[in-house]
Design an enzyme around this catalytic site. Structure first.
Site, PDB file in Angstrom:
ATOM      1  N   SER A  54      -1.754  10.379  27.585  1.00  0.00           N
ATOM      2  CA  SER A  54      -1.113   9.663  28.690  1.00  0.00           C
ATOM      3  C   SER A  54      -0.215  10.552  29.545  1.00  0.00           C
ATOM      4  CB  SER A  54      -0.297   8.480  28.155  1.00  0.00           C
ATOM      5  OG  SER A  54       0.861   8.927  27.479  1.00  0.00           O
ATOM      6  N   LYS A  96       6.971   9.396  27.831  1.00  0.00           N
ATOM      7  CA  LYS A  96       6.738   8.984  29.216  1.00  0.00           C
ATOM      8  C   LYS A  96       7.734   9.689  30.136  1.00  0.00           C
ATOM      9  CE  LYS A  96       3.655   6.018  27.793  1.00  0.00           C
ATOM     10  NZ  LYS A  96       2.219   6.218  28.021  1.00  0.00           N
TER      11      LYS A  96
END
Length: 205
Positions: A54, A96
């Site tokens: 990701s 993230k």
């Protein structure tokens, strides 16, 4: 004269005692070093691995990151790469990028793939591709107090704050900031480890 020589003899340390003292000092130094490392990795930094794709291209699956404990630095800003864990979303820690902080408004044009914060278009040269995938969160969205809005750099292959299951993240779920890439994982395309990527992980200026 005899008494003086006898006193000098009693002050001499035998080789066995000298060796024992050296061994004790060495063991003491070793224990102190181990204790220092334990305290360092308990209260200051952690070693956390990246699981998944990701954050491609910034981070690869298998990267090992040094993470500064959130208790020492919880002042988050745009561009910070953070590690967080929210058990109701995913039991394992996730990595993230901070896109917006409390009070800021995020809007995403999923047709053009553009991301706006407080009406300003973000120049996202770190992403893998524009943001086309919706995940249930409604925009525009204002980040609540004590929270952050996060997304993965591999935008169309990342579950993040666009997902209604995660949404904005209370900073109490943040484990810490990634500050250093200690060991590289294998590149998604080539399978090779790029040791040139080892080094500080900077935010976006």
């Amino acid at each position: 004269m005899w008494k003086k020589e006898k006193k000098q003899e009693t002050q001499e340390v035998s080789p066995e005692k000298e060796e024992g003292r050296d061994l004790y000092e060495w063991a003491q130094a070793l224990v102190c070093s181990v204790l220092a490392v334990v305290l360092l990795f308990t209260f200051v930094i952690r070693l956390i691995g990246v699981d998944g794709h990701s954050m491609v291209p910034t981070l690869q699956d298998g990267d090992r990151l040094l993470v500064l404990n959130a208790m020492l630095d919880n002042d988050y800003e745009y561009g910070d790469i953070v590690v967080l864990r929210k058990d109701t979303f995913l039991e394992e820690p996730i990595v993230k990028r901070v896109i917006a902080t409390e009070g800021q408004t995020v809007d995403i044009d999923f047709v053009s793939g553009a991301v706006y914060v407080d009406g300003e278009l973000l120049e996202e040269d770190y992403i893998n591709e524009p943001t086309y995938v919706e995940e249930g969160t409604e925009f525009p969205l204002t980040v609540p107090e004590g929270s952050i809005f996060v997304m993965g750099d591999n935008r169309n292959h990342s579950s993040d704050s666009r997902s209604s299951d995660l949404g904005t993240v209370d900073t109490r779920y943040v484990i810490g900031k990634a500050v250093f890439l200690l060991f590289p994982g294998a590149d998604e395309a080539t399978g090779q480890r790029d040791f040139g990527r080892i080094g500080p992980i900077a935010g976006i200026d």
